[in-house]
Design a protein around this motif. Structure first.
Motif, PDB file in Angstrom:
ATOM      1  N   GLY A  12       0.830  -1.197   0.000  1.00 20.44           N
ATOM      2  CA  GLY A  12       0.000   0.000   0.000  1.00 20.44           C
ATOM      3  C   GLY A  12       0.865   1.247   0.000  1.00 20.44           C
ATOM      4  N   LYS A  13       0.282   2.343   0.501  1.00 22.31           N
ATOM      5  CA  LYS A  13       0.949   3.641   0.435  1.00 22.31           C
ATOM      6  C   LYS A  13       2.276   3.650   1.188  1.00 22.31           C
ATOM      7  CE  LYS A  13      -0.092   8.596   0.718  1.00 22.31           C
ATOM      8  NZ  LYS A  13       1.213   9.038   1.221  1.00 22.31           N
ATOM      9  N   PRO A  68      -2.502  -3.016   7.623  1.00 21.51           N
ATOM     10  CA  PRO A  68      -3.086  -2.404   8.817  1.00 21.51           C
ATOM     11  C   PRO A  68      -2.939  -3.295  10.048  1.00 21.51           C
ATOM     12  CG  PRO A  68      -4.540  -2.090   6.944  1.00 21.51           C
ATOM     13  CD  PRO A  68      -3.455  -3.030   6.489  1.00 21.51           C
ATOM     14  N   HIS A 152      -3.684   9.518   4.575  1.00 21.39           N
ATOM     15  CA  HIS A 152      -4.388   8.225   4.518  1.00 21.39           C
ATOM     16  C   HIS A 152      -5.611   8.326   3.615  1.00 21.39           C
ATOM     17  CE1 HIS A 152      -1.990   6.432   7.769  1.00 21.39           C
ATOM     18  NE2 HIS A 152      -2.033   7.622   8.331  1.00 21.39           N
ATOM     19  N   GLN A 155      -8.555   5.599   3.363  1.00 22.12           N
ATOM     20  CA  GLN A 155      -8.216   4.420   4.167  1.00 22.12           C
ATOM     21  C   GLN A 155      -9.143   4.321   5.379  1.00 22.12           C
ATOM     22  OE1 GLN A 155      -3.968   4.229   4.941  1.00 22.12           O
ATOM     23  NE2 GLN A 155      -3.477   4.853   2.867  1.00 22.12           N
ATOM     24  N   ASP A 156     -10.336   3.780   5.138  1.00 20.24           N
ATOM     25  CA  ASP A 156     -11.335   3.704   6.207  1.00 20.24           C
ATOM     26  C   ASP A 156     -10.884   2.847   7.382  1.00 20.24           C
ATOM     27  OD1 ASP A 156     -13.714   5.258   5.305  1.00 20.24           O
ATOM     28  OD2 ASP A 156     -13.614   3.912   3.596  1.00 20.24           O
ATOM     29  N   TRP A 157      -9.958   1.907   7.152  1.00 22.44           N
ATOM     30  CA  TRP A 157      -9.510   1.036   8.239  1.00 22.44           C
ATOM     31  C   TRP A 157      -8.979   1.822   9.426  1.00 22.44           C
ATOM     32  CZ3 TRP A 157      -4.592   1.564   9.992  1.00 22.44           C
ATOM     33  CH2 TRP A 157      -3.637   2.096   9.129  1.00 22.44           C
TER      34      TRP A 157
END
Length: 314
Positions: A12-13, A68, A152, A155-157
């Motif tokens: 990811g990012k 995450p 983020h 990024q709902d997490w």
């Protein structure tokens, strides 16, 4: 020694912004594989899961986990049980207990576990710690405010249970605080602000106590627009120290000190290599423990809903 063959998990990012550039510069590691549900890394073997990656490539000696925190324990435990060294992005897990379990697994399987705190490798942190040693510290003020939509995006997490919300960046500040202070501190008061549609806070105000009546206060906010603020100011009996830009800039009584360029993740991978070579682990849970205390002690405040993409007409 030959470079350690490494698999990177969670593309990811943060993996693209930090891990991949640092690995490309590292002489200690050879990136040979990546595992991610939705992405791969050009030039190396890519897999949909860690288990699939380790089954297909038994030569992998270490894994670095960038997913995450809610999903990290299961993957880390599998890798450790299969005799691989493991490096954890911060925060090291969703709970203290699961990280302690990982530390036990690493010890019982004779491999290294590195729970990283990248902000501790900012160039001003060690000099700040050295300067504070032996001085009487009277007050510390921490201001950590940034724009969640920038850092983020979508990024709902991060606002789900276990995602930590504003403590995802705030724990970086706490990692520096616990590194540079020459004594322990403990939380005495906390106020956490939750959007009414989210499970993790978007802002927090914390008060800590310590020996000799030292005062430590911290303000975290995920709603900062414009210039970002990552400052730690320490008032002592021999002057004032200020770390800014997340530890990249150090000032003593207003005078900026000469610092090397920022290379936090290069430092992390160098430390991971040293731990593997020495057969050791490094799992400092102090920053995560302070966050857990904040959730235990904090008063809950509710604010307006938060959306990464505001609804039409909002």
């Amino acid at each position: 020694m030959a470079p350690v063959k490494l698999g990177l998990v969670g593309i990811g990012k943060i993996a693209r912004d930090q891990h991949l550039p640092s690995l490309s510069r590292s002489a200690d590691f050879d990136l040979v594989a990546a595992a991610s549900r939705n992405a791969g890394v050009e030039g190396v073997a890519s897999f949909a899961s860690t288990g699939e990656m380790l089954d297909a490539m038994p030569e992998i000696e270490a894994v670095s986990l960038c997913m995450p925190p809610q999903a990290r324990h299961r993957v880390a435990a599998e890798a450790l049980a299969r005799g691989r060294h493991v490096m954890l992005e911060k925060p090291p897990g969703a709970t203290l207990s699961e990280v302690e379990h990982l530390a036990g697994l690493a010890a019982s399987n004779g491999v290294s576990l590195f729970a990283t705190w990248h902000s501790r490798h900012a160039p001003g942190v060690e000099p700040a710690r050295d300067w504070l040693a032996g001085k009487r510290i009277r007050k510390m003020t921490v201001t950590w405010k940034e724009d969640v939509r920038h850092w983020h995006p979508g990024q709902d997490w991060i606002f789900e249970a276990g995602g930590l919300g504003v403590f995802d960046p705030g724990i970086n500040a706490l990692s520096i605080v616990t590194k540079i202070l020459p004594f322990p501190i403990w939380l005495t008061d906390a106020s956490l602000t939750f959007p009414e549609n989210r499970q993790a806070p978007i802002a927090a105000d914390l008060v800590f106590a310590g020996p000799e009546d030292v005062s430590v206060e911290a303000t975290f906010d995920f709603r900062q627009i414009g210039p970002q603020t990552w400052d730690i100011i320490v008032e002592t009996d021999q002057g004032v120290l200020k770390l800014s830009m997340g530890g990249a800039v150090l000032r003593i009584d207003g005078e900026e000190q000469a610092m090397p360029p920022e290379a936090e993740y290069d430092g992390l991978y160098a430390r991971f290599a040293a731990l593997i070579a020495a057969g050791g682990s490094e799992v400092d849970l102090a920053p995560l423990r302070h966050v857990a205390d904040a959730f235990l002690l904090g008063r809950r405040q509710v604010t307006e809903p938060f959306f990464f993409d505001p609804p039409a007409g909002a």
